[in-house]
Write an enzyme that holds these catalytic residues in place. Structure first.
Site, PDB file in Angstrom:
ATOM      1  CG  ASN A  81      -5.967   7.349   2.436  1.00  0.00           C
ATOM      2  OD1 ASN A  81      -7.114   7.769   2.401  1.00  0.00           O
ATOM      3  ND2 ASN A  81      -5.123   7.696   3.390  1.00  0.00           N
TER       4      ASN A  81
ATOM      5  CB  THR B   3      -0.957   0.022   1.212  1.00  0.00           C
ATOM      6  OG1 THR B   3      -0.197  -0.104   2.417  1.00  0.00           O
ATOM      7  CG2 THR B   3      -1.953  -1.113   1.143  1.00  0.00           C
TER       8      THR B   3
ATOM      9  CG  ASN C 278      -1.753   9.129   2.763  1.00  0.00           C
ATOM     10  OD1 ASN C 278      -2.131   8.156   2.133  1.00  0.00           O
ATOM     11  ND2 ASN C 278      -1.540   9.097   4.069  1.00  0.00           N
ATOM     12  CE  LYS C 279      -1.041   4.370   1.466  1.00  0.00           C
ATOM     13  NZ  LYS C 279      -1.794   5.048   2.525  1.00  0.00           N
ATOM     14  CG  LEU C 280       2.818   7.179  -6.775  1.00  0.00           C
ATOM     15  CD1 LEU C 280       3.837   8.291  -6.579  1.00  0.00           C
ATOM     16  CD2 LEU C 280       3.482   5.949  -7.390  1.00  0.00           C
TER      17      LEU C 280
END
Length: 367
Positions: free
Chosen positions: A178, A154, A180-182
């Site tokens: 989410n 993740t 804040n992910k890449l």
């Protein structure tokens, strides 16, 4: 405030989402759900992808699809977001915690075998903050003891282990989208596997084990889960995926600049990148040593007062109330990193000038 890690919206997100709104395909049916799965499979070069409502549900489905259940043991790091450990307990299986490596922050493969018992069914690796676990060692141990391997990727979408994407090496890989992910869909996740039977099983479980009868009615042979991703979020995922290589390039360039500006600062240890790894640096993470002059928590406070967001490393799960009675081995590295580790701003949109400001501010408090 320079934020820790926020989404980057620069492509076809508005266009694709508007198409969903214009056509009323906003729920779990619609063309973008299939397209996102197909595009993601193609990007990772893996046979099957199953989109889910979040990363936790993907991990839960992975464990369920591998028939891990009550009384089974799953080896897992304690230095992680709590999600994979909670997913183990959803099925009444038991986590067994192992320590991590000090330089990469990920599960120490050398410490796994001593955690294995006749009840052990799987190893759940977590590629924390973007650096891959040493998967060859993990897979050899799993083969020797007849264990499944689940990758919590993740935080490592885009990272490579010996040229292969994290999440594609074990039996099942899990990803999160989410905010804040890449790449992000706001909320969402994906389960991937090269075992098409496992993939179909996961898809079936994720859609309430629904079978459509000849008359259009629904029939359910077993308990399932409502883990479907809405079409409107999948549309956003398709748009985000179109820019993933550019985002990876930016993340790595930013990490190299951080390294350049911080590597000679007394009392700071910058993150390692092993020869087998290409780290996407989801969060740029450093260690505050004793000779820096102030503690990690004092630095977090000073950065905040100077308009810079940061975050401590994850707290050890084995010390949290729900898990204090579960088995763990020596956790000295985990506990030290949890005390010393700090994540610095890592957004794709982070400017080079901002990185210099962050590093200059850190230097200012180096005593």
């Amino acid at each position: 405030m320079i934020p820790l890690c926020v989404p980057e919206i620069r492509g076809n997100e508005w266009k694709y989402i508007k198409e969903c709104l214009d056509t009323n395909w906003v729920s779990s049916a619609g063309g973008y759900v299939d397209k996102f799965e197909e595009d993601f499979s193609r990007y990772l070069n893996i046979k099957k992808a199953v989109v889910t409502v979040n990363g936790t549900s993907a991990i839960h489905l992975a464990l369920k699809a591998l028939e891990i259940g009550k009384g089974d043991e799953v080896v897992v790091p304690s230095l992680t977001f709590i999600s994979p450990v909670n997913a183990i307990r959803y099925l009444e299986a038991n986590p067994v915690f192992v320590d991590v490596s000090r330089d990469t922050f990920v599960m120490d493969a050398e410490k796994i075998e001593e955690a294995i018992t006749p009840s052990t069914k799987a190893i759940l690796v977590v590629h924390i903050y973007g650096h891959p676990v040493d998967m060859d060692k993990i897979m050899n141990i799993a083969k020797k003891h007849n264990l499944y391997v689940i990758e919590d990727a993740t935080e490592s979408l885009g990272s490579l282990y010996k040229g292969k994407h994290t999440g594609t090496i074990g039996d099942i890989g899990c990803f999160s989208f989410n905010g804040n992910k890449l790449i992000t869909t706001g909320a969402g996740g994906m389960l991937v596997t090269n075992n098409e039977e496992i993939g179909e099983r996961a898809k079936y479980l994720s859609t309430q084990t629904k079978t459509i009868l000849d008359n259009g009615g629904f029939y359910h042979e077993e308990i399932g889960y409502n883990y479907r991703m809405p079409n409107i979020l999948a549309a956003m995922g398709c748009a985000q995926l179109e820019f993933i290589e550019e985002y990876i390039k930016i993340k790595r360039e930013n990490a190299l600049l951080y390294n350049k500006l911080l590597k000679d600062v007394k009392g700071i240890s910058v993150p390692a990148e092993k020869e087998y790894a290409k780290n996407v640096y989801w969060l740029y993470s450093i260690i505050i040593e004793d000779d820096f002059g102030i503690t990690r928590d004092e630095l977090i406070k000073e950065l905040k007062e100077n308009g810079i967001d940061s975050r401590p490393f994850f707290s050890p799960v084995h010390k949290m109330p729900p898990y204090v009675n579960y088995r763990y081995l020596d956790m000295s590295v985990t506990e030290e990193l949890a005390y010393r580790g700090i994540n610095l701003p890592s957004s794709v949109g982070l400017k080079k000038e901002e990185i210099k400001i962050i590093c200059d501010t850190i230097r200012k408090f180096n005593k």
